[in-house]
Design a protein around this motif. Structure first.
Motif, PDB file in Angstrom:
ATOM      1  N   ASP A  84       0.627  -1.118   0.145  1.00  0.00           N
ATOM      2  CA  ASP A  84      -0.046   0.172   0.097  1.00  0.00           C
ATOM      3  C   ASP A  84       0.864   1.002  -0.111  1.00  0.00           C
ATOM      4  OD1 ASP A  84      -2.179  -1.668  -0.043  1.00  0.00           O
ATOM      5  OD2 ASP A  84      -2.450  -1.597   2.251  1.00  0.00           O
ATOM      6  N   GLU A  85       0.124   2.475  -0.283  1.00  0.00           N
ATOM      7  CA  GLU A  85       0.796   3.689  -0.227  1.00  0.00           C
ATOM      8  C   GLU A  85       1.538   4.040   1.056  1.00  0.00           C
ATOM      9  OE1 GLU A  85       1.519   5.565  -2.619  1.00  0.00           O
ATOM     10  OE2 GLU A  85       0.492   4.525  -4.444  1.00  0.00           O
ATOM     11  N   GLN A  86       0.970   3.721   2.087  1.00  0.00           N
ATOM     12  CA  GLN A  86       1.724   3.867   3.300  1.00  0.00           C
ATOM     13  C   GLN A  86       2.466   2.934   3.890  1.00  0.00           C
ATOM     14  OE1 GLN A  86      -1.249   3.273   2.839  1.00  0.00           O
ATOM     15  NE2 GLN A  86      -2.456   2.037   4.443  1.00  0.00           N
ATOM     16  N   ARG A  88       6.113  -0.025   3.357  1.00  0.00           N
ATOM     17  CA  ARG A  88       7.435  -0.307   2.509  1.00  0.00           C
ATOM     18  C   ARG A  88       7.545  -1.904   2.812  1.00  0.00           C
ATOM     19  NH1 ARG A  88       5.869   3.748   0.870  1.00  0.00           N
ATOM     20  NH2 ARG A  88       7.029   5.482   0.313  1.00  0.00           N
ATOM     21  N   GLU A 102       8.858  -0.833  -2.889  1.00  0.00           N
ATOM     22  CA  GLU A 102       7.750   0.770  -3.003  1.00  0.00           C
ATOM     23  C   GLU A 102       6.372   0.283  -3.323  1.00  0.00           C
ATOM     24  OE1 GLU A 102       8.854   3.590  -2.379  1.00  0.00           O
ATOM     25  OE2 GLU A 102      10.981   2.956  -2.171  1.00  0.00           O
ATOM     26  N   PRO A 103       5.394   0.921  -2.963  1.00  0.00           N
ATOM     27  CA  PRO A 103       4.096   0.723  -3.051  1.00  0.00           C
ATOM     28  C   PRO A 103       3.750   0.174  -4.639  1.00  0.00           C
ATOM     29  CG  PRO A 103       4.266   2.799  -2.121  1.00  0.00           C
ATOM     30  CD  PRO A 103       5.660   2.372  -2.485  1.00  0.00           C
ATOM     31  N   GLY A 104       2.698  -0.834  -4.468  1.00  0.00           N
ATOM     32  CA  GLY A 104       2.580  -1.350  -5.911  1.00  0.00           C
ATOM     33  C   GLY A 104       2.267  -2.887  -5.835  1.00  0.00           C
ATOM     34  N   THR A 121       3.882   5.678   7.408  1.00  0.00           N
ATOM     35  CA  THR A 121       3.271   6.823   7.760  1.00  0.00           C
ATOM     36  C   THR A 121       2.399   6.667   8.867  1.00  0.00           C
ATOM     37  OG1 THR A 121       1.421   6.103   6.354  1.00  0.00           O
ATOM     38  CG2 THR A 121       3.314   7.284   5.334  1.00  0.00           C
TER      39      THR A 121
END
Length: 384
Positions: A84-86, A88, A102-104, A121
């Protein structure tokens, strides 16, 4: 004698006879097709598909291939990770750090790579409460909260075994160091904000030295209290300090109101003095110029100027008097002029005109003319 030596009556260790292609020749290597066939038959029997010798090779290998395909698909699916975006992902390949995801949607082969997903985050909070000594050897109880997040996921997962526990211990150490270097009054009152900033700086220094990968975003001093035994005394001190501050503010407000007013009055007095000075100087200059002009006229016609000055002086004096006594030159009679009676209502002169300078000037001229005629008559009688 070995099984593969010629002339021996040894059996094939793979379970087959010595002939190849149905002969009685025991010399030569074993048939690989027979070996694979026997292994496949055993696998079929193991998975419950005992077809025997009558079953074809294709029919007996089909379940094995399906299982292999299913296992392969499952392995591939387990090797994909959604970051997810938040978050790693820290990848360990055979236990050693390989890379950071990284996100993805990412691929990491299972059983070879291990992916540790870390939320970088999320705002985490650690609360601490402890009693400690201040610089002046007083005891205070401090309630503290630390807000932090993960700045370096690699350090957070690999460098320290328990980074959150390290944060707890580092917080307690930094807090005791800063509070132990401060006075109790500063800790309880005006110095709380500075103490929180110092604790944050020292705590971040500790965490960086330990390579925890943690970033402290805020340290809040939620409560600082003295010991319960002296709580009442401290409350009285705080109240007295507040009263002092309020009194100082009131005095400052009063001073702010009085001082500008006094300065305004002083400025006004200065301006009035300057105006009076300018008026006096201007009047003196005017009088001096008038006297100079009068002197010039007097030098041209002394008699006329002297008489005119006399008349102006008489006019000025009589304008402020209600009764005038006139002594006639060369005679024994004194003329009495009742100006107050003349100014009464009902006389030939209205009251508004009696008090005016024109009325006084007219009366003065008549009186002077009369006196002159009397004086001239007296001189003629004396000459005769």
């Amino acid at each position: 004698m070995a099984w593969n030596e010629p002339g021996g009556n040894n059996k094939d260790p793979w379970g087959g006879g010595g002939n190849r292609g149905g002969g009685n020749n025991n010399e030569g290597p074993p048939d690989l097709d027979e070996v694979f066939k026997k292994v496949q038959d055993r696998l079929d029997n193991l998975f419950g598909n005992g077809g025997g010798k009558n079953s074809g090779s294709k029919g007996s290998g089909l379940p094995f291939m399906l299982i292999f395909i299913v296992l392969g698909v499952f392995y591939i699916v387990q090797s994909f990770y959604q970051i997810d975006e938040q978050e790693r992902g820290v990848v360990l390949r055979l236990g050693e750090y390989n890379r950071t995801l990284e996100p993805g949607l990412k691929f990491a082969p299972a059983l070879i790579d291990q992916v540790l997903i870390v939320n970088v985050t999320k705002q985490r909070v650690h609360s601490a409460q402890s009693s400690m000594l201040t610089k002046d050897e007083n005891i205070v109880q401090v309630d503290l909260s630390v807000q932090y997040n993960i700045a370096n996921p690699v350090d957070y997962t690999l460098r320290v075994r328990n980074p959150d526990g390290t944060l707890v211990q580092a917080t307690d150490s930094a807090l005791r160091h800063v509070v132990g270097s401060s006075r109790m009054d500063d800790v309880l009152t005006v110095g709380r904000e500075k103490i929180a900033q110092d604790v944050q700086l020292r705590l971040q220094e500790y965490l960086d030295n330990y390579q925890t990968g943690i970033l402290v975003s805020k340290v809040n001093m939620e409560g600082v209290e003295p010991p319960r035994e002296v709580q009442d005394a401290f409350d009285d001190v705080i109240k007295a300090r507040e009263d002092k501050t309020r009194t100082e503010n009131e005095a400052q407000a009063y001073a702010n109101g009085i001082i500008p007013e006094a300065r305004g009055k002083a400025q006004r007095m200065v301006e009035e003095a300057n105006a009076y000075q300018a008026e006096v100087v201007s009047r003196a200059k005017g009088e001096a110029e008038r006297f100079t002009d009068l002197l010039v006229e007097y030098q041209k016609a002394p008699e006329v100027t002297r008489e005119r000055m006399y008349l102006d002086a008489v006019e000025q004096v009589m304008s402020r008097s209600s009764k005038v006594m006139i002594d006639v030159e060369g005679g024994n009679n004194m003329l009495y002029l009742p100006l107050d009676k003349i100014a009464r209502p009902g006389t030939s002169y209205p009251s508004s005109q009696v008090v005016s300078p024109d009325v006084v000037r007219d009366i003065k001229s008549r009186v002077i003319d009369e006196l002159r005629r009397d004086a001239a008559a007296n001189r003629r009688r004396e000459v005769r």
